[in-house]
Design a protein around this motif. Structure first.
Motif, mmCIF file in Angstrom:
data_model
loop_
_atom_site.group_PDB
_atom_site.id
_atom_site.type_symbol
_atom_site.label_atom_id
_atom_site.label_comp_id
_atom_site.label_asym_id
_atom_site.label_seq_id
_atom_site.Cartn_x
_atom_site.Cartn_y
_atom_site.Cartn_z
ATOM 1 N N GLY A 1 0.789 -1.230 0.000
ATOM 2 C CA GLY A 1 0.000 0.000 0.000
ATOM 3 C C GLY A 1 0.815 1.271 0.000
ATOM 4 O O GLY A 1 0.389 2.291 -0.545
ATOM 5 N N GLY A 2 2.016 1.229 0.604
ATOM 6 C CA GLY A 2 2.818 2.441 0.705
ATOM 7 C C GLY A 2 3.870 2.597 -0.355
ATOM 8 O O GLY A 2 4.733 3.481 -0.259
ATOM 9 N N VAL A 3 3.825 1.775 -1.409
ATOM 10 C CA VAL A 3 4.858 1.821 -2.446
ATOM 11 C C VAL A 3 4.935 3.198 -3.103
ATOM 12 O O VAL A 3 6.006 3.634 -3.546
ATOM 13 C CB VAL A 3 4.617 0.711 -3.492
ATOM 14 C CG1 VAL A 3 3.417 1.047 -4.368
ATOM 15 C CG2 VAL A 3 5.845 0.465 -4.344
ATOM 16 N N VAL A 4 3.807 3.909 -3.136
ATOM 17 C CA VAL A 4 3.766 5.213 -3.812
ATOM 18 C C VAL A 4 4.402 6.325 -2.989
ATOM 19 O O VAL A 4 4.522 7.464 -3.480
ATOM 20 C CB VAL A 4 2.314 5.599 -4.161
ATOM 21 C CG1 VAL A 4 1.755 4.675 -5.227
ATOM 22 C CG2 VAL A 4 1.429 5.586 -2.913
ATOM 23 N N LYS A 5 4.813 6.042 -1.770
ATOM 24 C CA LYS A 5 5.448 7.076 -0.947
ATOM 25 C C LYS A 5 6.797 7.496 -1.518
ATOM 26 O O LYS A 5 7.290 8.579 -1.228
ATOM 27 C CB LYS A 5 5.604 6.582 0.495
ATOM 28 C CG LYS A 5 4.266 6.369 1.196
ATOM 29 C CD LYS A 5 4.444 5.838 2.615
ATOM 30 C CE LYS A 5 4.934 6.916 3.548
ATOM 31 N NZ LYS A 5 4.925 6.444 4.967
ATOM 32 N N ASN A 6 7.396 6.632 -2.324
ATOM 33 C CA ASN A 6 8.658 6.936 -2.994
ATOM 34 C C ASN A 6 8.365 7.185 -4.472
ATOM 35 O O ASN A 6 7.999 6.254 -5.196
ATOM 36 C CB ASN A 6 9.635 5.776 -2.827
ATOM 37 C CG ASN A 6 10.992 6.045 -3.457
ATOM 38 O OD1 ASN A 6 11.149 6.976 -4.240
ATOM 39 N ND2 ASN A 6 11.972 5.228 -3.131
ATOM 40 N N PRO A 7 8.526 8.426 -4.979
ATOM 41 C CA PRO A 7 8.216 8.716 -6.384
ATOM 42 C C PRO A 7 8.991 7.836 -7.365
ATOM 43 O O PRO A 7 8.485 7.528 -8.451
ATOM 44 C CB PRO A 7 8.614 10.187 -6.536
ATOM 45 C CG PRO A 7 8.545 10.751 -5.154
ATOM 46 C CD PRO A 7 8.956 9.639 -4.247
ATOM 47 N N ALA A 8 10.198 7.411 -6.996
ATOM 48 C CA ALA A 8 10.987 6.554 -7.891
ATOM 49 C C ALA A 8 10.290 5.222 -8.132
ATOM 50 O O ALA A 8 10.424 4.634 -9.213
ATOM 51 C CB ALA A 8 12.378 6.330 -7.312
ATOM 52 N N ASN A 9 9.542 4.737 -7.149
ATOM 53 C CA ASN A 9 8.821 3.481 -7.318
ATOM 54 C C ASN A 9 7.742 3.612 -8.387
ATOM 55 O O ASN A 9 7.550 2.718 -9.217
ATOM 56 C CB ASN A 9 8.185 3.047 -6.003
ATOM 57 C CG ASN A 9 9.193 2.647 -4.949
ATOM 58 O OD1 ASN A 9 10.340 2.337 -5.263
ATOM 59 N ND2 ASN A 9 8.779 2.653 -3.694
ATOM 60 N N SER A 10 7.025 4.725 -8.348
ATOM 61 C CA SER A 10 5.963 4.941 -9.336
ATOM 62 C C SER A 10 6.536 5.002 -10.744
ATOM 63 O O SER A 10 5.949 4.464 -11.697
ATOM 64 C CB SER A 10 5.206 6.236 -9.020
ATOM 65 O OG SER A 10 4.620 6.174 -7.733
ATOM 66 N N ARG A 11 7.691 5.617 -10.889
ATOM 67 C CA ARG A 11 8.319 5.721 -12.209
ATOM 68 C C ARG A 11 8.770 4.337 -12.678
ATOM 69 O O ARG A 11 8.651 3.994 -13.863
ATOM 70 C CB ARG A 11 9.493 6.688 -12.170
ATOM 71 C CG ARG A 11 9.087 8.090 -11.763
ATOM 72 C CD ARG A 11 10.275 9.018 -11.623
ATOM 73 N NE ARG A 11 10.681 9.543 -12.915
ATOM 74 C CZ ARG A 11 10.067 10.546 -13.528
ATOM 75 N NH1 ARG A 11 9.005 11.089 -12.983
ATOM 76 N NH2 ARG A 11 10.498 10.997 -14.681
ATOM 77 N N ALA A 12 9.292 3.549 -11.761
ATOM 78 C CA ALA A 12 9.721 2.190 -12.117
ATOM 79 C C ALA A 12 8.537 1.365 -12.610
ATOM 80 O O ALA A 12 8.654 0.615 -13.590
ATOM 81 C CB ALA A 12 10.378 1.512 -10.914
ATOM 82 N N LEU A 13 7.392 1.509 -11.965
ATOM 83 C CA LEU A 13 6.207 0.752 -12.377
ATOM 84 C C LEU A 13 5.702 1.197 -13.744
ATOM 85 O O LEU A 13 5.229 0.374 -14.538
ATOM 86 C CB LEU A 13 5.093 0.926 -11.344
ATOM 87 C CG LEU A 13 5.335 0.304 -9.962
ATOM 88 C CD1 LEU A 13 4.225 0.706 -9.010
ATOM 89 C CD2 LEU A 13 5.453 -1.207 -10.056
ATOM 90 N N ARG A 14 5.798 2.479 -14.033
ATOM 91 C CA ARG A 14 5.248 3.022 -15.281
ATOM 92 C C ARG A 14 6.095 2.705 -16.509
ATOM 93 O O ARG A 14 5.621 2.853 -17.643
ATOM 94 C CB ARG A 14 5.093 4.538 -15.156
ATOM 95 C CG ARG A 14 3.932 4.975 -14.264
ATOM 96 C CD ARG A 14 4.010 6.449 -13.942
ATOM 97 N NE ARG A 14 4.110 7.269 -15.146
ATOM 98 C CZ ARG A 14 4.617 8.503 -15.164
ATOM 99 N NH1 ARG A 14 5.108 9.038 -14.064
ATOM 100 N NH2 ARG A 14 4.662 9.169 -16.295
ATOM 101 N N GLN A 15 7.342 2.267 -16.329
ATOM 102 C CA GLN A 15 8.222 2.116 -17.484
ATOM 103 C C GLN A 15 7.817 0.969 -18.415
ATOM 104 O O GLN A 15 8.149 0.994 -19.597
ATOM 105 C CB GLN A 15 9.674 1.925 -17.022
ATOM 106 C CG GLN A 15 9.943 0.614 -16.310
ATOM 107 C CD GLN A 15 11.348 0.517 -15.761
ATOM 108 O OE1 GLN A 15 12.258 1.168 -16.252
ATOM 109 N NE2 GLN A 15 11.533 -0.286 -14.735
ATOM 110 N N ASN A 16 7.095 -0.022 -17.902
ATOM 111 C CA ASN A 16 6.794 -1.182 -18.752
ATOM 112 C C ASN A 16 5.320 -1.553 -18.800
ATOM 113 O O ASN A 16 4.985 -2.699 -19.116
ATOM 114 C CB ASN A 16 7.617 -2.398 -18.299
ATOM 115 C CG ASN A 16 8.982 -2.450 -18.958
ATOM 116 O OD1 ASN A 16 9.118 -2.089 -20.132
ATOM 117 N ND2 ASN A 16 9.987 -2.873 -18.230
#
Length: 419
Positions: free
Chosen positions: A335-350
């Motif tokens: 649930g808290g993965v979005v607290k780090n903006p880098a995580n969201s970018r990693a998810l969006r790449q593929n």
């Protein structure tokens, strides 16, 4: 009699999708033929023991002297990416030109009277520059690490505020070294479009930053498919229906290779929906929390109790950075993965990121270190909602049956415009 050999040569090919693309275009077997050194490439070319090959980094210029005939377009560009062996004579072509032209046209990028900045000086630069020049670009700038041969340094290029189109022709940001970026699109106030010839990941860090600026951003996967289709015409000596084949194969393979990531409040059903969705889409299911536990050897409540949330978030970011590089996965995140903006970018790449939504009253809380229910849960939702909104590409309501949630997730995946 020698068996036909079709394939791709290059320095490193672990990231390549060329085999699966070519084998959907025609009925030949296509091999990946890594040649880590120039000595190995020299021996390979001297033997001429192939029917037809594609050529990628770093050999697009290296192979030219081995060709008996080079197509005028390829000769003018100074780069060959397709070679056909006809009765022992090697014929060199450049299908990257048509492939890049297709990419630009497919995304409505018009070079006429525009200032274009090309990143990199290798063989692909020459091809891209030719397309821009033929498209009527007003000025074509080049930037590189060294600034040799008239190129700007990347730091110097950042001061050219008149740039309207940026094109990356370097391997920067390519798998496995994802997340890297040579320049920041925010430095260019007149920027209209960013194109990146890198195709793995689908969206490089450069493209993600361009999307944040609200400009047209497109990666190299469509170019890869297009140049492969044009190369297959040379391989087979046949005229193919390129207008149909290129978009059809591109879309089919992007859906096959794409990830689907699920984010949302703890207890909203991400793992349950994710496992069922992975089965439906024939993708591998990854529960990120379970992967963190597997890699660290500790369960998550113990990590929180013994090391604290900061340590857990560090483990989460490290594991996700590796997982998100992969393909054909459904990734259920904490649930808290979005607290780090880098995580969201990693998810969006593929691939797309779906925000799984469920009423607070129906969220499961047992065994969750930060999700105890009541006012604390309402406060967590209020804090995280803007983060989920920013990270997600679509919202997935999970307030009925599992089948309905999975059906809707499939619908959202199929409708995702980035695929």
């Amino acid at each position: 009699m020698q068996q036909p050999l079709y394939g791709l040569i290059g320095g490193k090919l672990g990231h390549s999708y060329s085999k699966i693309i070519h084998e959907q275009i025609a009925d030949y077997t296509y091999d990946l033929l890594p040649l880590p050194t120039e000595a190995e490439a020299r021996v390979f070319m001297e033997k001429r023991a192939f029917t037809a090959i594609n050529v990628t980094i770093p050999y697009k210029q290296f192979v030219i002297p081995y060709c008996d005939e080079v197509d005028p377009k390829a000769k003018a560009i100074g780069a060959v990416n397709t070679i056909v062996n006809r009765d022992g004579r090697l014929y060199g072509y450049n299908t990257d030109y048509a492939g890049f032209s297709y990419l630009a046209k497919a995304h409505g990028v018009d070079f006429a009277d525009k200032t274009v900045l090309i990143l990199g000086t290798g063989g692909t630069h020459s091809t891209v520059a030719a397309v821009c020049r033929d498209g009527g670009a007003r000025e074509i700038l080049t930037a590189s690490r060294t600034g040799r041969d008239g190129a700007l340094l990347y730091s110097e290029a950042m001061h050219r505020r008149d740039v309207q189109i940026i094109i990356n022709t370097t391997p920067c940001g390519m798998y496995p070294n994802v997340g890297q970026c040579l320049i920041d699109p925010k430095a260019f106030p007149r920027l209209e479009a960013v194109l990146d010839v890198v195709y793995n990941p689908f969206r490089t860090e450069l493209l993600l930053r361009a999307e944040d600026c609200g400009v047209t951003a497109a990666g190299g996967f469509e170019m890869l498919v297009a140049q492969a289709v044009f190369a297959a015409e040379h391989f087979t000596g046949s005229t193919l229906d390129t207008d149909t084949l290129i978009p059809t194969i591109s879309r089919r393979l992007r859906h096959q290779l794409a990830n689907v990531s699920l984010i949302g409040m703890p207890g909203c059903g991400k793992s349950t929906v994710g496992a069922a969705l992975a089965k439906r889409l024939d993708k591998r299911f990854v529960d990120l929390d379970a992967e963190i536990e597997r890699r660290t050897g500790h369960n998550i409540p113990d990590i929180f109790a013994e090391e604290g949330e900061e340590a857990f978030r560090r483990y989460e970011a490290e594991v996700l950075a590796e997982v998100a590089k992969g393909n054909s996965q459904v990734i259920a995140c904490g649930g808290g993965v979005v607290k780090n903006p880098a995580n969201s970018r990693a998810l969006r790449q593929n691939g797309p990121v779906l925000w799984v939504r469920r009423p607070l009253s129906r969220l499961a809380t047992r065994g969750r270190p930060l999700s105890k229910g009541g006012e604390a849960l309402r406060q967590m939702e209020a804090e995280r909602t803007p983060l989920y909104t920013a990270a997600a590409t679509a919202e997935l309501e999970n307030n009925a049956t599992l089948t309905e949630a999975v059906d809707k997730a499939v619908e959202l995946f199929e409708a995702d415009e980035t695929l």
